[in-house]
Scaffold this motif. Structure first.
Motif, short mmCIF file in Angstrom:
data_model
loop_
_atom_site.label_atom_id
_atom_site.label_comp_id
_atom_site.label_asym_id
_atom_site.label_seq_id
_atom_site.Cartn_x
_atom_site.Cartn_y
_atom_site.Cartn_z
N HIS A 99 0.83 -1.20 0.00
CA HIS A 99 0.00 0.00 0.00
C HIS A 99 0.87 1.25 0.00
O HIS A 99 2.08 1.19 0.22
N HIS A 101 0.46 5.72 1.13
CA HIS A 101 -0.34 6.69 1.86
C HIS A 101 -0.22 8.04 1.16
O HIS A 101 0.77 8.31 0.48
N GLU A 105 4.47 8.26 6.50
CA GLU A 105 4.21 7.38 7.65
C GLU A 105 5.44 7.44 8.52
O GLU A 105 6.53 7.07 8.09
N HIS A 144 4.80 0.08 0.34
CA HIS A 144 5.34 -0.61 1.52
C HIS A 144 4.27 -1.47 2.16
O HIS A 144 3.11 -1.45 1.74
FE FE2 Z 1 1.62 2.08 5.81
#
Ligand code: FE2
Length: 181
Positions: A99, A101, A105, A144
Motif C-alpha cells: 500500500h 499513503h 508514515e 510498503h
Molecule cells: Fe503504511
C-alpha cells in the motif's frame, strides 16, 4: 534496525549502511533515538491503559519536540499491539498488503519488533525488522507494508502533520514470500 533481507533469499543482513543505500532512492529514512530511561516502567507490560499510554508519550516527549522543530509534526499517538489484542488479525490483514499513503508514515519503535517491507525502484522487495530505538519515515507514495513478527508485540509512536493521510491505499502488486521466523 535489527536486520533486513530480500524476498528471494533466506539470508538476513545487519549492514545498516547498505540498507540505507537501498532505501535512499525511496526517500525512506531510518534513524536511531535511544529510548528514554524514564519510559522503562511503561515498556515492561505488554498492554497499557489510557493513562499508561499518556505517561509513556510524556516520557518520550523530547523526541517529539525535536521532530516538531525539524519536521513540523502536530500530533502523536501510540500503537500498542500484543498477542491477545482483539484486533490483531484485522490490523495485520489491513497493513500486510502492498500500500501507499497520501501522507508520510512516521514511526518511532520503543518496544517489541515489527517488519516493514518496501518495493524498490527495480521492483525488488526488501523487509526490514525494526526494534526499540528505531525511527522510520516513509514518504507519501512509497509502496510498503507492515507486519508483526513472531513476537506479536510492539509499542510505536506515530507522528502526524495531518490526520487521515495515513490510511492505506492498496496497490495491485503482490508481496513476495518472505521467511517468517
Ligand atoms: Fe503504511
Amino acid at each position: 534496525m535489527k536486520s533486513w533481507q530480500w524476498g528471494d533469499t533466506t539470508a538476513a543482513s545487519t549492514d545498516a549502511d547498505l540498507l540505507a543505500d537501498h532505501l535512499e532512492p525511496l526517500g525512506v529514512r531510518l534513524r536511531c533515538y535511544p529510548v528514554a530511561s524514564a519510559a522503562a516502567p511503561m515498556l515492561a507490560p505488554a498492554q497499557l491503559d489510557a493513562s499508561g499510554q499518556e505517561q509513556l508519550l510524556g516520557a518520550l516527549d523530547s523526541v517529539f519536540q525535536e521532530l516538531q522543530r525539524e519536521r513540523g509534526y502536530q500530533e502523536r499517538d501510540l500503537v500498542v499491539l500484543y498477542p491477545e489484542h482483539p484486533l490483531l488479525a484485522e490490523l495485520d490483514a489491513k497493513f500486510c498488503r502492498v500500500h501507499i499513503h497520501e501522507d508520510e508514515e512516521v514511526r518511532y519503535i520503543v518496544d517489541g519488533e515489527g517488519v516493514f517491507g518496501f518495493v524498490l525502484p527495480d521492483a525488488r522487495q526488501i523487509e526490514v525488522t525494526v526494534d526499540a530505538g528505531d525511527y522510520i519515515d516513509i514518504p507519501a507514495g512509497v509502496e510498503h507494508w507492515f507486519r508483526l513478527n513472531a513476537q506479536q508485540r510492539i509499542k510505536a509512536v506515530r507522528y502526524f502533520s495531518a490526520r487521515g493521510g495515513w490510511l492505506p491505499v492498496y496497490q495491485e502488486r503482490a508481496m513476495q514470500e518472505f521467511p517468517r521466523p
